[in-house]
Structures are given as C-alpha cells and as structure tokens.
Design a protein around this motif. Structure first.
Motif, mmCIF file in Angstrom:
data_model
loop_
_atom_site.group_PDB
_atom_site.id
_atom_site.type_symbol
_atom_site.label_atom_id
_atom_site.label_comp_id
_atom_site.label_asym_id
_atom_site.label_seq_id
_atom_site.Cartn_x
_atom_site.Cartn_y
_atom_site.Cartn_z
ATOM 1 N N ARG A 157 0.833 -1.208 0.000
ATOM 2 C CA ARG A 157 0.000 0.000 0.000
ATOM 3 C C ARG A 157 0.869 1.260 0.000
ATOM 4 N NH1 ARG A 157 -5.461 -0.409 1.374
ATOM 5 N NH2 ARG A 157 -6.159 -2.466 2.099
ATOM 6 N N SER A 158 1.899 1.254 0.826
ATOM 7 C CA SER A 158 2.775 2.417 0.918
ATOM 8 C C SER A 158 3.504 2.666 -0.400
ATOM 9 C CB SER A 158 3.783 2.218 2.051
ATOM 10 O OG SER A 158 4.717 3.274 2.096
ATOM 11 N N THR A 159 4.007 1.589 -1.009
ATOM 12 C CA THR A 159 4.717 1.723 -2.280
ATOM 13 C C THR A 159 3.780 2.208 -3.375
ATOM 14 O OG1 THR A 159 6.204 -0.067 -1.607
ATOM 15 C CG2 THR A 159 6.171 0.517 -3.943
ATOM 16 N N LEU A 160 2.566 1.677 -3.392
ATOM 17 C CA LEU A 160 1.576 2.155 -4.360
ATOM 18 C C LEU A 160 1.278 3.632 -4.139
ATOM 19 C CD1 LEU A 160 -0.433 1.491 -6.642
ATOM 20 C CD2 LEU A 160 -2.085 0.860 -4.865
ATOM 21 N N GLY A 161 1.252 4.053 -2.868
ATOM 22 C CA GLY A 161 1.001 5.458 -2.566
ATOM 23 C C GLY A 161 2.042 6.385 -3.165
ATOM 24 N N ASP A 162 3.255 5.865 -3.394
ATOM 25 C CA ASP A 162 4.310 6.694 -3.975
ATOM 26 C C ASP A 162 4.008 7.099 -5.408
ATOM 27 O OD1 ASP A 162 5.751 6.530 -1.623
ATOM 28 O OD2 ASP A 162 7.003 4.864 -2.304
ATOM 29 N N VAL A 163 3.155 6.326 -6.099
ATOM 30 C CA VAL A 163 2.826 6.650 -7.495
ATOM 31 C C VAL A 163 1.374 7.089 -7.659
ATOM 32 C CG1 VAL A 163 4.593 5.064 -8.348
ATOM 33 C CG2 VAL A 163 2.235 4.266 -8.119
ATOM 34 N N ALA A 164 0.667 7.254 -6.554
ATOM 35 C CA ALA A 164 -0.754 7.604 -6.636
ATOM 36 C C ALA A 164 -0.972 8.935 -7.348
ATOM 37 C CB ALA A 164 -1.371 7.640 -5.238
ATOM 38 N N HIS A 165 -0.032 9.879 -7.160
ATOM 39 C CA HIS A 165 -0.191 11.179 -7.811
ATOM 40 C C HIS A 165 -0.055 11.070 -9.327
ATOM 41 C CE1 HIS A 165 4.151 10.669 -7.579
ATOM 42 N NE2 HIS A 165 4.299 11.645 -8.469
ATOM 43 N N ILE A 166 0.575 9.993 -9.814
ATOM 44 C CA ILE A 166 0.640 9.734 -11.251
ATOM 45 C C ILE A 166 -0.662 9.083 -11.721
ATOM 46 C CG2 ILE A 166 1.860 8.452 -13.061
ATOM 47 C CD1 ILE A 166 4.357 8.553 -11.285
ATOM 48 N N LEU A 167 -1.194 8.182 -10.912
ATOM 49 C CA LEU A 167 -2.394 7.447 -11.289
ATOM 50 C C LEU A 167 -3.640 8.320 -11.293
ATOM 51 C CD1 LEU A 167 -1.818 4.147 -9.258
ATOM 52 C CD2 LEU A 167 -1.294 4.590 -11.664
ATOM 53 N N ALA A 168 -3.710 9.287 -10.386
ATOM 54 C CA ALA A 168 -4.930 10.091 -10.257
ATOM 55 C C ALA A 168 -5.296 10.814 -11.559
ATOM 56 C CB ALA A 168 -4.792 11.078 -9.108
ATOM 57 N N PRO A 169 -4.372 11.513 -12.237
ATOM 58 C CA PRO A 169 -4.743 12.147 -13.500
ATOM 59 C C PRO A 169 -5.135 11.139 -14.584
ATOM 60 C CG PRO A 169 -2.714 13.100 -12.637
ATOM 61 C CD PRO A 169 -3.002 11.872 -11.835
ATOM 62 N N ILE A 170 -4.487 9.967 -14.587
ATOM 63 C CA ILE A 170 -4.860 8.937 -15.560
ATOM 64 C C ILE A 170 -6.306 8.513 -15.330
ATOM 65 C CG2 ILE A 170 -4.383 6.591 -16.361
ATOM 66 C CD1 ILE A 170 -1.468 7.022 -15.584
ATOM 67 N N GLN A 171 -6.669 8.317 -14.055
ATOM 68 C CA GLN A 171 -8.047 7.925 -13.739
ATOM 69 C C GLN A 171 -9.039 8.989 -14.189
ATOM 70 O OE1 GLN A 171 -10.370 9.168 -11.256
ATOM 71 N NE2 GLN A 171 -11.824 7.607 -11.953
ATOM 72 N N GLN A 172 -8.715 10.249 -13.969
ATOM 73 C CA GLN A 172 -9.622 11.318 -14.378
ATOM 74 C C GLN A 172 -9.762 11.377 -15.894
ATOM 75 O OE1 GLN A 172 -9.172 15.178 -12.330
ATOM 76 N NE2 GLN A 172 -7.853 14.140 -10.855
ATOM 77 N N ARG A 173 -8.663 11.177 -16.605
ATOM 78 C CA ARG A 173 -8.735 11.188 -18.074
ATOM 79 C C ARG A 173 -9.570 10.023 -18.592
ATOM 80 N NH1 ARG A 173 -2.799 12.380 -17.389
ATOM 81 N NH2 ARG A 173 -2.634 14.649 -17.621
ATOM 82 N N LEU A 174 -9.402 8.848 -17.988
ATOM 83 C CA LEU A 174 -10.200 7.694 -18.394
ATOM 84 C C LEU A 174 -11.680 7.923 -18.100
ATOM 85 C CD1 LEU A 174 -7.857 4.815 -17.193
ATOM 86 C CD2 LEU A 174 -8.446 5.333 -19.563
ATOM 87 N N ALA A 175 -11.977 8.519 -16.949
ATOM 88 C CA ALA A 175 -13.369 8.804 -16.599
ATOM 89 C C ALA A 175 -13.991 9.778 -17.596
ATOM 90 C CB ALA A 175 -13.446 9.365 -15.181
ATOM 91 N N LYS A 176 -13.224 10.785 -18.010
ATOM 92 C CA LYS A 176 -13.742 11.740 -18.988
ATOM 93 C C LYS A 176 -14.064 11.069 -20.320
ATOM 94 C CE LYS A 176 -11.752 16.097 -17.318
ATOM 95 N NZ LYS A 176 -10.875 17.257 -17.650
ATOM 96 N N ARG A 177 -13.319 10.025 -20.642
ATOM 97 C CA ARG A 177 -13.558 9.285 -21.872
ATOM 98 C C ARG A 177 -14.656 8.233 -21.713
ATOM 99 N NH1 ARG A 177 -8.722 8.777 -25.598
ATOM 100 N NH2 ARG A 177 -7.296 10.465 -25.033
ATOM 101 N N GLY A 178 -15.130 8.047 -20.496
ATOM 102 C CA GLY A 178 -16.136 7.028 -20.250
ATOM 103 C C GLY A 178 -15.588 5.617 -20.337
ATOM 104 N N SER A 179 -14.283 5.455 -20.078
ATOM 105 C CA SER A 179 -13.653 4.145 -20.182
ATOM 106 C C SER A 179 -13.783 3.377 -18.874
ATOM 107 C CB SER A 179 -12.172 4.301 -20.535
ATOM 108 O OG SER A 179 -11.508 3.056 -20.452
ATOM 109 N N ALA A 180 -14.192 2.120 -18.980
ATOM 110 C CA ALA A 180 -14.309 1.275 -17.793
ATOM 111 C C ALA A 180 -12.952 0.965 -17.178
ATOM 112 C CB ALA A 180 -15.028 -0.027 -18.138
#
Length: 222
Positions: free
Chosen positions: A130-153
């Motif tokens: 969990r801690s190691t994943l947290g180190d890259v969460a700030h990279i994942l968050a924009p990807i998630q938002q972009r995917l959501a905007k595209r309506g991608s599952a």
C-alpha cells in the motif's frame, strides 16, 4: 495481495487466456475482500466489457487508449521523466527492486509498465505494498480522471488502485481541460519532438514500449 495480481491482469493488453480467466479473477477479488462494493461493481463493468467484446476490438481499443495517448500511458516514469535520461536511471533502480524481491521480468517489457509494477506489489506485505503504491498515486490520479472523462471502464481499475493506496486528492483538485494528445496531429508533433533524440540512449526503450505487451510478466527467479 492477490488483488494487485487481478488488477495487473485487467490492465494488461487483452489476451484470450486472460478473458477466459475472468470468473477466477472475480472470485479472487471476492475472497480477499480488499475492495468495497462500489469498487467491485466498477471492476465488474470492466470485466463484462472484456467478456462480451470481440478480442480484436478489445485489443485495438487498448492500444488506442494507452499507446497512442501520453496522458494515459501505463508507463509510470513517462509521466515523470518523459524521454529524459533520468527515466532510464529510474527504471534500472526499479528493476533492481524486482530482483531484490526474487523476481525477474519474464519477457520484454519496461520495468515501469503499471501491470508489471502491480505484479511486484503483489509479492510485498500488505502495508508495504500500500505504501509503495502510494508513492505513485499522484501519477495514477490524473490517468483515472482522463479515463473517466472518456467514459472508459478501465478507469474503475485505476480508481481501485487509488482506493488501495488510500489516496486523498487535494481539496478542489481537478484535471484542467486538455487538448487531445491522441489525434493524428498530436501524434505527428510527438514524433517531431522525439526526432531530436534519434539514436540516443532512450531510442531503444521508446521502440520497445510501443510494441511489447505481456500477460504473465513476472515469474519467480530460479
């Protein structure tokens, strides 16, 4: 955590064997119970799309999302270092972490490929993962938002990772409007910019990331 293995599979290039294993992947999620009901519902939506879709169409959609858009790239260090020399150094260090865990990259893939990174996390103790994943969460968050905007599952899989990382975005943090980076014009501009590094140390890595995808990416070192 087996949940990381499941998410690694779901975020990998679609292959027939992974599609066939979807019932087992869902069962693994339910047994471990690391995700909430709403997160599981989102992942079920992705699984249904994968189960019901034509394999060639699924593969074409995957490439269109993750290979043709830098903003959606699943190569983590591309979002941090771009094509700079620093990216190569960071990947060498990451590959060293894999080896220290007794793992090896089984086929041609860059160490910063997200599904490969998740395979690594699945071998760590829960809190360390969990801690190691947290180190890259700030990279994942924009990807998630972009995917959501595209309506991608696929956005549901990234959202599940953010939940596992216990990521809390800053108040009012939203992704600004962006120009699409997967249009023919945008891709042409990327190639024009990349031309200045032709023959440089990152050229082979860039070529490799565009053509290599694996399902069973990590295996125990003998």
């Amino acid at each position: 955590m087996k949940t990381f293995k499941v998410l690694a599979a779901l975020l990998s290039y679609p292959e027939a064997d992974m599609i066939a294993a979807l019932p087992e992947l869902e069962s693994a999620l339910l047994r471990e119970a690391a995700l909430t009901g709403s997160e599981l519902d989102g992942l079920r939506s992705l699984m249904r799309e994968l189960a019901d879709g034509d394999l060639l169409d699924l593969q074409e959609r995957y490439v269109g999302l993750f290979d043709r858009s830098r903003g959606l790239s699943l190569h983590l260090f591309e979002h941090v270092h771009g094509d700079s020399r620093d990216r190569g150094s960071a990947m060498i260090e990451l590959a060293g972490l894999y080896r220290n865990q007794g793992l090896m990259i089984a086929r041609a893939e860059l160490p910063d490929y997200l599904p490969l990174f998740l395979e690594y996390l699945s071998h760590l103790e829960r809190e360390e993962a969990r801690s190691t994943l947290g180190d890259v969460a700030h990279i994942l968050a924009p990807i998630q938002q972009r995917l959501a905007k595209r309506g991608s599952a696929y956005g549901f899989a990234i959202a599940a990772l953010l939940r596992l990382a216990e990521y809390i975005p800053a108040a009012g943090a939203t992704l600004p409007d962006e120009e699409p980076d997967d249009t023919p014009e945008a891709i042409d501009r990327v190639w024009e910019e990349a031309a200045v590094t032709f023959g440089g140390p990152d050229a082979a890595a860039n070529a490799s990331q565009s053509c290599s995808r694996v399902a069973g990416m990590v295996e125990q070192a003998q």
